[in-house]
Scaffold this motif. Sequence first.
Motif, PDB file in Angstrom:
ATOM      1  N   SER A 170      -6.388 -62.310 -54.930  1.00  0.00           N
ATOM      2  CA  SER A 170      -6.450 -60.899 -55.279  1.00  0.00           C
ATOM      3  C   SER A 170      -7.289 -60.117 -54.271  1.00  0.00           C
ATOM      4  N   GLU A 171      -6.741 -59.006 -53.806  1.00  0.00           N
ATOM      5  CA  GLU A 171      -7.489 -58.130 -52.900  1.00  0.00           C
ATOM      6  C   GLU A 171      -8.742 -57.586 -53.601  1.00  0.00           C
ATOM      7  N   GLU A 172      -8.609 -57.269 -54.864  1.00  0.00           N
ATOM      8  CA  GLU A 172      -9.753 -56.739 -55.629  1.00  0.00           C
ATOM      9  C   GLU A 172     -10.883 -57.762 -55.696  1.00  0.00           C
ATOM     10  N   ASP A 173     -10.553 -59.021 -55.930  1.00  0.00           N
ATOM     11  CA  ASP A 173     -11.582 -60.069 -55.984  1.00  0.00           C
ATOM     12  C   ASP A 173     -12.247 -60.253 -54.619  1.00  0.00           C
ATOM     13  N   ALA A 174     -11.461 -60.195 -53.551  1.00  0.00           N
ATOM     14  CA  ALA A 174     -12.022 -60.322 -52.203  1.00  0.00           C
ATOM     15  C   ALA A 174     -12.951 -59.151 -51.898  1.00  0.00           C
ATOM     16  N   THR A 175     -12.554 -57.956 -52.307  1.00  0.00           N
ATOM     17  CA  THR A 175     -13.379 -56.761 -52.090  1.00  0.00           C
ATOM     18  C   THR A 175     -14.685 -56.876 -52.867  1.00  0.00           C
ATOM     19  N   ARG A 176     -14.612 -57.343 -54.093  1.00  0.00           N
ATOM     20  CA  ARG A 176     -15.815 -57.522 -54.916  1.00  0.00           C
ATOM     21  C   ARG A 176     -16.766 -58.522 -54.254  1.00  0.00           C
ATOM     22  N   TYR A 177     -16.224 -59.636 -53.791  1.00  0.00           N
ATOM     23  CA  TYR A 177     -17.028 -60.660 -53.130  1.00  0.00           C
ATOM     24  C   TYR A 177     -17.681 -60.087 -51.868  1.00  0.00           C
ATOM     25  N   GLY A 178     -16.913 -59.326 -51.096  1.00  0.00           N
ATOM     26  CA  GLY A 178     -17.455 -58.684 -49.893  1.00  0.00           C
ATOM     27  C   GLY A 178     -18.584 -57.732 -50.221  1.00  0.00           C
ATOM     28  N   GLY A 179     -18.458 -57.003 -51.330  1.00  0.00           N
ATOM     29  CA  GLY A 179     -19.531 -56.105 -51.764  1.00  0.00           C
ATOM     30  C   GLY A 179     -20.793 -56.865 -52.118  1.00  0.00           C
ATOM     31  N   MET A 180     -20.634 -58.035 -52.724  1.00  0.00           N
ATOM     32  CA  MET A 180     -21.803 -58.854 -53.056  1.00  0.00           C
ATOM     33  C   MET A 180     -22.454 -59.405 -51.796  1.00  0.00           C
ATOM     34  N   LEU A 181     -21.645 -59.746 -50.790  1.00  0.00           N
ATOM     35  CA  LEU A 181     -22.223 -60.180 -49.515  1.00  0.00           C
ATOM     36  C   LEU A 181     -23.036 -59.050 -48.889  1.00  0.00           C
ATOM     37  N   GLU A 182     -22.466 -57.849 -48.938  1.00  0.00           N
ATOM     38  CA  GLU A 182     -23.157 -56.691 -48.373  1.00  0.00           C
ATOM     39  C   GLU A 182     -24.488 -56.452 -49.093  1.00  0.00           C
ATOM     40  N   ALA A 183     -24.519 -56.700 -50.400  1.00  0.00           N
ATOM     41  CA  ALA A 183     -25.761 -56.556 -51.160  1.00  0.00           C
ATOM     42  C   ALA A 183     -26.800 -57.584 -50.727  1.00  0.00           C
ATOM     43  N   GLN A 184     -26.341 -58.663 -50.081  1.00  0.00           N
ATOM     44  CA  GLN A 184     -27.254 -59.690 -49.555  1.00  0.00           C
ATOM     45  C   GLN A 184     -27.586 -59.427 -48.085  1.00  0.00           C
ATOM     46  N   ASP A 185     -27.336 -58.201 -47.630  1.00  0.00           N
ATOM     47  CA  ASP A 185     -27.654 -57.775 -46.266  1.00  0.00           C
ATOM     48  C   ASP A 185     -26.749 -58.379 -45.198  1.00  0.00           C
ATOM     49  N   PHE A 186     -25.539 -58.780 -45.550  1.00  0.00           N
ATOM     50  CA  PHE A 186     -24.547 -59.164 -44.557  1.00  0.00           C
ATOM     51  C   PHE A 186     -23.959 -57.890 -43.974  1.00  0.00           C
ATOM     52  N   PRO A 187     -23.375 -57.983 -42.794  1.00  0.00           N
ATOM     53  CA  PRO A 187     -22.607 -56.841 -42.294  1.00  0.00           C
ATOM     54  C   PRO A 187     -21.436 -56.580 -43.249  1.00  0.00           C
ATOM     55  N   ASN A 188     -20.904 -55.370 -43.221  1.00  0.00           N
ATOM     56  CA  ASN A 188     -19.803 -55.014 -44.102  1.00  0.00           C
ATOM     57  C   ASN A 188     -18.536 -55.770 -43.691  1.00  0.00           C
ATOM     58  N   PRO A 189     -18.010 -56.661 -44.552  1.00  0.00           N
ATOM     59  CA  PRO A 189     -16.794 -57.381 -44.183  1.00  0.00           C
ATOM     60  C   PRO A 189     -15.547 -56.542 -44.431  1.00  0.00           C
ATOM     61  N   THR A 190     -14.481 -56.873 -43.726  1.00  0.00           N
ATOM     62  CA  THR A 190     -13.181 -56.253 -43.912  1.00  0.00           C
ATOM     63  C   THR A 190     -12.289 -57.243 -44.642  1.00  0.00           C
ATOM     64  N   VAL A 191     -11.612 -56.784 -45.680  1.00  0.00           N
ATOM     65  CA  VAL A 191     -10.670 -57.626 -46.405  1.00  0.00           C
ATOM     66  C   VAL A 191      -9.335 -57.542 -45.680  1.00  0.00           C
ATOM     67  N   GLU A 192      -8.824 -58.685 -45.254  1.00  0.00           N
ATOM     68  CA  GLU A 192      -7.564 -58.732 -44.505  1.00  0.00           C
ATOM     69  C   GLU A 192      -6.550 -59.588 -45.244  1.00  0.00           C
ATOM     70  N   GLU A 193      -5.341 -59.071 -45.365  1.00  0.00           N
ATOM     71  CA  GLU A 193      -4.253 -59.844 -45.960  1.00  0.00           C
ATOM     72  C   GLU A 193      -3.622 -60.692 -44.858  1.00  0.00           C
ATOM     73  N   ILE A 194      -3.362 -61.957 -45.171  1.00  0.00           N
ATOM     74  CA  ILE A 194      -2.809 -62.881 -44.174  1.00  0.00           C
ATOM     75  C   ILE A 194      -2.018 -63.959 -44.902  1.00  0.00           C
ATOM     76  N   ASP A 195      -1.094 -64.572 -44.202  1.00  0.00           N
ATOM     77  CA  ASP A 195      -0.323 -65.668 -44.772  1.00  0.00           C
ATOM     78  C   ASP A 195      -1.218 -66.895 -44.917  1.00  0.00           C
ATOM     79  N   ASP A 196      -1.157 -67.546 -46.080  1.00  0.00           N
ATOM     80  CA  ASP A 196      -2.039 -68.688 -46.318  1.00  0.00           C
ATOM     81  C   ASP A 196      -1.816 -69.814 -45.309  1.00  0.00           C
ATOM     82  N   GLU A 197      -0.608 -69.971 -44.798  1.00  0.00           N
ATOM     83  CA  GLU A 197      -0.353 -71.017 -43.803  1.00  0.00           C
ATOM     84  C   GLU A 197      -1.085 -70.741 -42.489  1.00  0.00           C
ATOM     85  N   GLU A 198      -1.255 -69.470 -42.136  1.00  0.00           N
ATOM     86  CA  GLU A 198      -2.030 -69.127 -40.938  1.00  0.00           C
ATOM     87  C   GLU A 198      -3.489 -69.528 -41.111  1.00  0.00           C
TER      88      GLU A 198
END
Length: 141
Positions: A35-63
């Motif tokens: 889920s894009e929403e779950d990835a975005t939520r996780y990225g927000g939690m990383l940012e709250a831990q002082d990580f740089p702001n991550p970008t959520v990217e859609e990609i084929d799982d085989e890649e």
Amino acid sequence: MRVYVLLFNARTENEGIHTLKDMNSQRNKVLMFESEEDATRYGGMLEAQDFPNPTVEEIDDEEVKEFCRSSGCDWELVPKGSLALPPEANVEQTDWDEEGSQSPESAESPESPQNETPEREKTDMSPEELEQARRRLEGLL
């Protein structure tokens, strides 16, 4: 199947993918979110831990799996609706940094994304304050 991953400095020469280090195997693991929403939520939690702001990217799982095989990483599919939480502790030394300088090992292949998460900066927040910030972020999403 299409999945979502977290990238730092997406679409640049200094692109890095978020990984977790398995403390038992000492191998890095890429999280693939259904889920894009779950990835975005996780990225927000990383940012709250002082990580740089991550970008959520859609990609084929085989890649993602092919990248993991070629770089010696594992992968994990995060099912839609599961509340994945970043670990409290982060690696001390990384192969990737936000400014673009690379460690000697990673300098050999500048085109490939690096396998470590950025180091978390030190914070004066107590564990309780961090948990409150996490809850506020979750409430926003």
